[in-house]
Design a protein around this motif. Structure first.
Motif, short mmCIF file in Angstrom:
data_model
loop_
_atom_site.label_atom_id
_atom_site.label_comp_id
_atom_site.label_asym_id
_atom_site.label_seq_id
_atom_site.Cartn_x
_atom_site.Cartn_y
_atom_site.Cartn_z
N THR A 97 0.72 -1.27 -0.13
CA THR A 97 -0.04 0.06 -0.01
C THR A 97 1.00 1.12 0.05
OG1 THR A 97 -1.95 -1.20 1.10
CG2 THR A 97 -1.71 1.42 1.53
N ASP A 103 -6.00 0.82 -1.10
CA ASP A 103 -5.66 -0.35 -0.47
C ASP A 103 -4.80 -1.46 -1.37
OD1 ASP A 103 -5.23 -2.50 1.17
OD2 ASP A 103 -7.65 -3.02 1.39
N ALA A 104 -3.63 -1.73 -1.07
CA ALA A 104 -2.94 -2.85 -2.04
C ALA A 104 -2.62 -3.83 -1.06
CB ALA A 104 -1.88 -2.12 -2.59
N SER A 105 -3.34 -4.10 -0.04
CA SER A 105 -3.01 -5.27 1.19
C SER A 105 -3.26 -6.57 0.24
CB SER A 105 -3.89 -5.06 2.27
OG SER A 105 -5.17 -5.04 1.97
N ASN A 108 0.80 3.78 -3.26
CA ASN A 108 0.67 5.53 -3.09
C ASN A 108 1.81 6.42 -3.02
OD1 ASN A 108 -2.63 5.34 -2.62
ND2 ASN A 108 -1.64 3.52 -1.45
N SER A 148 -4.18 5.48 -7.94
CA SER A 148 -3.73 6.23 -6.73
C SER A 148 -3.09 7.47 -7.37
CB SER A 148 -2.28 5.71 -6.10
OG SER A 148 -1.88 6.65 -5.12
#
Length: 456
Positions: A304, A421-423, A308, A396
């Motif tokens: 994340t 959110d890149a989890s 970003n 993003s």
């Protein structure tokens, strides 16, 4: 295995006869794709650079055989030397430098490679090669390099680099927001006097203050060339006469793509290397090199945070001493132009199409590659994560451009509620410093087993 003999190669077509070339190429680097489960981190970056109008090496995939034996799928990349300069800047081209204080520059050409063994206690080294591939049918690389077979390799494998010591400031415990953060090396291990020169920051008028630039010249230079470059660096560092000392459009386009791909192993990262500096009549521009640890994979860790990564504070450390990128934010006019170019890049460059095209081109060759550093399943997973990373990164950046997501580190630290959110992705699946996808700084860092580099 860390003891793999899957070396990278350089083919010098003009080594013995300066008039010889291969379809106009004087050097070809064949990269062994170490630390890249996707096989295409370099390729994708160079393709985007070229499509967006930033000067970048031509590149393609190459399935190599040596004396009839399958050696594997490599990346074939145009050497950044005379033929590159002629193609991009004409017969009357200027001067080329590869600033580096880490002793990886190794003379004319692409130089010695970085072997992470030199940090600690492992072996395996690859000779510099670029990375980047070609959409095969795009015509990027003359001669169709889909099945390029190099001439016999005489004299054995490339020379292994000598060991070097860990920089005294290297702090393995330095962590920030779940990510490993390397200290500003001032241009690399050993740093010390002259390290500001790799930042392209003016110090004074003494030649000795710029040894990491002048000793890494790839073209023949004179004292007048040195004086002219120092004068340009002075104006650049003071943000004066920028239109005269910076190729505004080319450098902006370079940094749009560069800042999109989140490459901390670069001018904007802690190591402050992996770029070429081109100077002609006092005007400076940047040329790309070595992106196999881009897309957040140099440090691994928090996806994340990388997705970003703030486009308006792209530097690790003080941006005022990185004037080649700092000038963009020295005035509202330049920053607005940078934002406009970023929007243009997102609108016009079809990143997913480049990835999908490359995957369709190379997947069968990856599957049969007998010396690959990862499994075929890890390759497929790596490509999937790369595709997702770029989609989330695009989302993003669009938010940062329209103001819905903070575009600076300060702004994101104050309010991270709008971050993408890149989890769902794990950066090390694309391959990291710890060779391939096994480990990396974000997945339980193994301080004694970093892997090795095959580029530079």
């Amino acid at each position: 295995s860390m003891d793999s003999d899957r070396y990278s190669f350089k083919v010098e077509f003009d080594q013995y006869d300066k008039n010889k070339s291969y379809h106009g190429l004087d050097k070809l680097s064949l990269n062994n794709v170490i630390q890249d489960n996707t096989y295409m981190k370099d390729y994708l970056t160079y393709q985007m650079m070229n499509e967006f109008g930033a000067s970048a090496p031509l590149c393609s995939f190459a399935y190599i055989t040596v004396n009839g034996e399958d050696w594997g799928l490599y990346l074939a990349v145009e050497g950044v030397e005379d033929s590159f300069l002629q193609r991009n800047f004409g017969n009357d081209y200027g001067n080329l430098y590869k600033p580096d204080s880490m002793s990886f520059g190794g003379g004319r050409g692409n130089g010695k490679d970085f072997d992470i063994k030199d940090f600690t206690d492992n072996s395996d080294s690859d000779e510099n090669s670029d990375s980047a591939e070609d959409k095969n049918n795009s015509g990027n690389m003359p001669g169709g390099f889909g099945q390029f077979v190099p001439p016999d390799m005489q004299g054995g494998m490339p020379q292994m680099p000598e060991e070097m010591e860990i920089h005294e400031d290297f702090d393995f415990s330095a962590m920030e927001n779940g990510e490993f953060k390397m200290p500003d090396m001032g241009g690399g291990f050993g740093g010390g006097k002259g390290s500001d020169d790799v930042k392209l920051h003016y110090t004074d008028d003494n030649y000795d203050s710029y040894t990491n630039i002048f000793n890494s010249a790839k073209t023949d230079i004179t004292d007048s060339d040195k004086d002219r470059l120092i004068s340009s660096l002075k104006d650049l560092s003071e943000y004066t006469n920028l239109e005269k000392v910076v190729d505004i459009e080319k450098v902006t386009r370079y940094f749009v793509v560069h800042n999109f791909v989140c490459n901390d192993d670069s001018y904007t990262g802690s190591m402050i290397h992996n770029y070429y500096l081109y100077e002609e009549n006092g005007k400076l521009s940047m040329l790309p090199w070595d992106y196999n640890l881009a897309y957040g994979t140099f440090q691994g860790g928090n996806a994340t945070g990388q997705v970003n990564s703030p486009i308006d504070t792209p530097v690790s450390g003080d941006m005022s001493v990185r004037p080649m990128v700092g000038w963009i934010f020295s005035s509202d006019e330049y920053t607005e132009m940078y934002h406009e170019y970023f929007a243009e890049f997102l609108a016009e460059v079809d990143i997913t199409a480049i990835i999908d095209n490359a995957y369709g081109l190379i997947s069968e060759y990856v599957e049969k590659d007998p010396t690959k550093f990862c499994t075929y399943e890890e390759f497929e997973k790596g490509v999937e994560v790369l595709r997702t990373f770029c989609q989330l990164r695009s989302e993003s950046v669009k938010g940062q451009l329209d103001g819905t997501i903070p575009s600076t580190s300060e702004g994101q630290n104050a309010d991270n509620s709008a971050l993408i959110d890149a989890s769902s992705i794990t950066l090390s699946d694309m391959g990291t410093m710890n060779m391939g996808g096994k480990g990396g700084f974000g997945d339980g860092m193994d301080k004694g087993n970093f892997g090795s580099r095959g580029q530079r």
